[in-house]
Design a protein around this motif. Structure first.
Motif, mmCIF file in Angstrom:
data_model
loop_
_atom_site.group_PDB
_atom_site.id
_atom_site.type_symbol
_atom_site.label_atom_id
_atom_site.label_comp_id
_atom_site.label_asym_id
_atom_site.label_seq_id
_atom_site.Cartn_x
_atom_site.Cartn_y
_atom_site.Cartn_z
ATOM 1 N N SER A 1 0.829 -1.203 0.000
ATOM 2 C CA SER A 1 0.000 0.000 0.000
ATOM 3 C C SER A 1 0.862 1.252 0.000
ATOM 4 O O SER A 1 0.630 2.193 -0.772
ATOM 5 N N PHE A 2 1.861 1.302 0.870
ATOM 6 C CA PHE A 2 2.813 2.411 0.924
ATOM 7 C C PHE A 2 3.540 2.550 -0.414
ATOM 8 O O PHE A 2 3.647 3.651 -0.975
ATOM 9 N N MET A 3 4.013 1.446 -0.949
ATOM 10 C CA MET A 3 4.757 1.491 -2.207
ATOM 11 C C MET A 3 3.889 1.976 -3.365
ATOM 12 O O MET A 3 4.380 2.639 -4.293
ATOM 13 N N ALA A 4 2.603 1.669 -3.330
ATOM 14 C CA ALA A 4 1.705 2.104 -4.398
ATOM 15 C C ALA A 4 1.650 3.624 -4.488
ATOM 16 O O ALA A 4 1.655 4.202 -5.579
ATOM 17 N N VAL A 5 1.599 4.283 -3.337
ATOM 18 C CA VAL A 5 1.562 5.745 -3.325
ATOM 19 C C VAL A 5 2.854 6.310 -3.886
ATOM 20 O O VAL A 5 2.846 7.319 -4.606
ATOM 21 N N ALA A 6 3.982 5.673 -3.589
ATOM 22 C CA ALA A 6 5.291 6.187 -3.997
ATOM 23 C C ALA A 6 5.629 5.910 -5.457
ATOM 24 O O ALA A 6 6.616 6.460 -5.966
ATOM 25 N N ARG A 7 4.838 5.112 -6.132
ATOM 26 C CA ARG A 7 5.205 4.674 -7.490
ATOM 27 C C ARG A 7 5.386 5.821 -8.471
ATOM 28 O O ARG A 7 6.213 5.750 -9.387
ATOM 29 N N GLY A 8 4.624 6.896 -8.328
ATOM 30 C CA GLY A 8 4.711 7.990 -9.274
ATOM 31 C C GLY A 8 5.762 9.029 -8.941
ATOM 32 O O GLY A 8 5.933 9.995 -9.694
ATOM 33 N N ALA A 9 6.481 8.859 -7.858
ATOM 34 C CA ALA A 9 7.424 9.877 -7.394
ATOM 35 C C ALA A 9 8.852 9.554 -7.811
ATOM 36 O O ALA A 9 9.304 8.413 -7.699
ATOM 37 N N ALA A 10 9.568 10.577 -8.282
ATOM 38 C CA ALA A 10 10.988 10.408 -8.591
ATOM 39 C C ALA A 10 11.811 10.341 -7.307
ATOM 40 O O ALA A 10 12.833 9.648 -7.246
ATOM 41 N N GLU A 11 11.373 11.072 -6.288
ATOM 42 C CA GLU A 11 12.060 11.020 -4.990
ATOM 43 C C GLU A 11 11.805 9.662 -4.341
ATOM 44 O O GLU A 11 10.656 9.241 -4.208
ATOM 45 N N PRO A 12 12.854 8.949 -3.924
ATOM 46 C CA PRO A 12 12.649 7.629 -3.313
ATOM 47 C C PRO A 12 11.980 7.738 -1.945
ATOM 48 O O PRO A 12 12.227 8.679 -1.183
ATOM 49 N N LEU A 13 11.110 6.771 -1.654
ATOM 50 C CA LEU A 13 10.434 6.739 -0.355
ATOM 51 C C LEU A 13 11.432 6.442 0.759
ATOM 52 O O LEU A 13 12.504 5.886 0.535
ATOM 53 N N ARG A 14 11.040 6.813 1.961
ATOM 54 C CA ARG A 14 11.796 6.471 3.159
ATOM 55 C C ARG A 14 10.809 6.065 4.255
ATOM 56 O O ARG A 14 9.782 6.703 4.436
#
Length: 492
Positions: free
Chosen positions: A221-234
């Motif tokens: 779920s967390f990764m799904a939100v981050a998929r469109g971002a160039a900035e890597p999640l933390r």
């Protein structure tokens, strides 16, 4: 900025070497007071002539007052000396001083003050004098360095309250700093670096997980939100161990959407710049850990921050997509702008490993909460009556108010879907409640509460800026749970 307090009469305070002096004056002064000084005489004359109304927030300003050493003297009416009235008076008094170059401010409390009222005055003056400087080429820095409080009666409770106020102010200002920063100066990586800088010392630990580690945990779920971002999640895991390892920790989960475009369900352009504040929950967790480091209470606290941008890239999650959360539950994403609950739900599952005594998530989650409560109170959602009472009491004591909202099971009906275990949104009705009901599905293994701070985390318009809420509420709650009273922070 340093706070200190001393037991002194006003007749002595006026001889102190101060740049400015604020005198808090109640609507009903003590008729038995025998103090004879130029300020008391001035106030009495102004009241008699109708030039100073004894109404909360009214101010009487002088410059170069005969018989006083301070250049500026501001008398501010505090009504019945209630904490909320004192906050109003302190804000009004500082407004009369904000253009002056005040380094050392004296504050005299006329009448009997509670420790809570003293803390409210300190918090209000710190808040009113705060200045954002980070991204300005020629910033004007805060000149105020020292506030010396004086009163005719001072006890140990006053000293403890002021020590806590100093630590709370440091935490609130750190939360403001990170929430106020534009998104290119507050990326997930930068938030992680800030957490690491705060979590220094023997009592602290900080672990930062990146995309690979998050994927290994199964945080779909967390990764799904981050998929469109160039900035890597933390995914940031902070720990403060102030008590025995056998004591179950309190876990704070802060929403860390460092910029929210809405994703494919894109927001309107107007005021989208304010979506830099969508990580205010994360900022409040950082602020709490800053204050913990100052006070060092005997309690164990874990801070979890899922941090990412929500962007509309070609790889971004789409309305109708189904993802699998860390808990194993599948989620149909009907609206990509309801992303906060998607990052929080995996963090709530991760919190289970700490076997917590309580979990509190903090998030700028719904516009519906702004409509319901405005900017006065944060929304409090929980089915745990004891936890609700403790948080409400903490908010009342801190002047950082919340309001308990309903959590009836019927509100979850709109989250049902044919294509997954749960949908991420229901209809428009009771939107803040249905968002909380979504989160509740992932928080069944411990006492849990959700604070929706969408209306209280920042102000719009001419006064646009972060408030630092609910750092004070959370710290009052944690201090009430600590084994022993917190120690006073070191003076800077």
């Amino acid at each position: 900025m340093n706070f200190e307090i001393q037991k002194r009469a006003l007749s002595r305070v006026i001889r102190d070497d101060l740049d400015a002096l604020i005198v808090f004056w109640p609507s009903q002064p003590d008729a038995t007071s025998t103090e004879k000084d130029p300020i008391s005489t001035l106030v009495q004359q102004a009241v008699q002539k109708g030039d100073f109304e004894l109404k909360t927030g009214s101010v009487l300003s002088t410059y170069g007052q005969a018989g006083t050493k301070a250049r500026h003297v501001i008398v501010a009416c505090t009504g019945e000396n209630k904490a909320t009235q004192i906050r109003i008076a302190a804000t009004a008094a500082w407004a009369a001083l904000k253009s002056a170059k005040v380094k050392h401010l004296g504050v005299y409390a006329h009448g009997q003050w509670s420790a809570n009222s003293l803390q409210s005055a300190a918090a209000a003056l710190a808040d009113a004098s705060y200045i954002y400087t980070t991204t300005l080429s020629k910033p004007s820095y805060r000149s105020l360095k020292q506030i010396t409080f004086s009163a005719s009666e001072v006890n140990a409770a006053h000293k403890t309250a002021l020590a806590q106020a100093q630590a709370l102010s440091a935490g609130v200002e750190l939360a403001k700093e990170w929430a106020n920063r534009p998104a290119n100066h507050a990326t997930p990586t930068m938030l992680a670096q800030a957490a690491q800088a705060i979590a220094k010392g023997a009592a602290f630990k900080c672990e930062v997980l990146g995309p690979k580690e998050v994927a290994k945990l199964g945080m779909g779920s967390f990764m799904a939100v981050a998929r469109g971002a160039a900035e890597p999640l933390r995914f940031i895991v902070m720990r403060y161990n102030g008590a025995s390892s056998t004591q179950a920790p309190v876990v704070l989960v802060g929403k860390g959407i460092t910029f929210d475009t809405g994703g494919i369900s894109m927001k309107p352009a107007a005021e989208m710049d304010e979506m830099k504040y969508d990580m205010s929950g994360a900022a409040s967790v950082l602020g709490v850990f800053k204050a913990l480091g100052e006070l060092k209470p005997e309690i164990n606290v874990v801070g979890l921050i899922p941090a990412t941008e929500n962007m509309p890239d070609g790889l971004a999650v789409k309305p109708g997509d189904v993802v699998t959360s860390m808990s194993g539950q599948t989620i149909e994403i009907l609206n990509t702008d309801a992303e906060g609950r998607l990052v929080l739900c995996d963090a709530l599952t991760y919190a289970e490993r700490f076997k917590p005594q309580a979990v509190i998530d903090i998030a700028t989650l719904t516009g519906a909460c702004v409509i319901a409560l405005g900017g006065v109170r944060s929304g409090l959602f929980t089915s745990d009556d004891e936890l609700a009472q403790q948080l409400q009491q903490a908010g009342d004591n801190a002047g950082d108010l919340c309001w308990r909202m309903p959590m009836d099971d019927e509100y979850a009906e709109g989250l049902k879907t044919r294509f997954a275990d749960v949908a991420n949104v229901a209809g428009r009705q009771a939107g803040s409640v249905t968002a909380a009901k979504f989160l509740q599905r992932f928080a069944k293994k411990y006492p849990w509460a959700h604070l929706d701070i969408a209306g209280t985390a920042w102000r719009s318009g001419a006064a646009k800026g972060a408030t630092g809420r609910p750092v004070a509420l959370l710290m009052h709650y944690l201090l009430s749970k600590a084994s022993t009273p917190a120690r006073a922070p070191r003076r800077r």
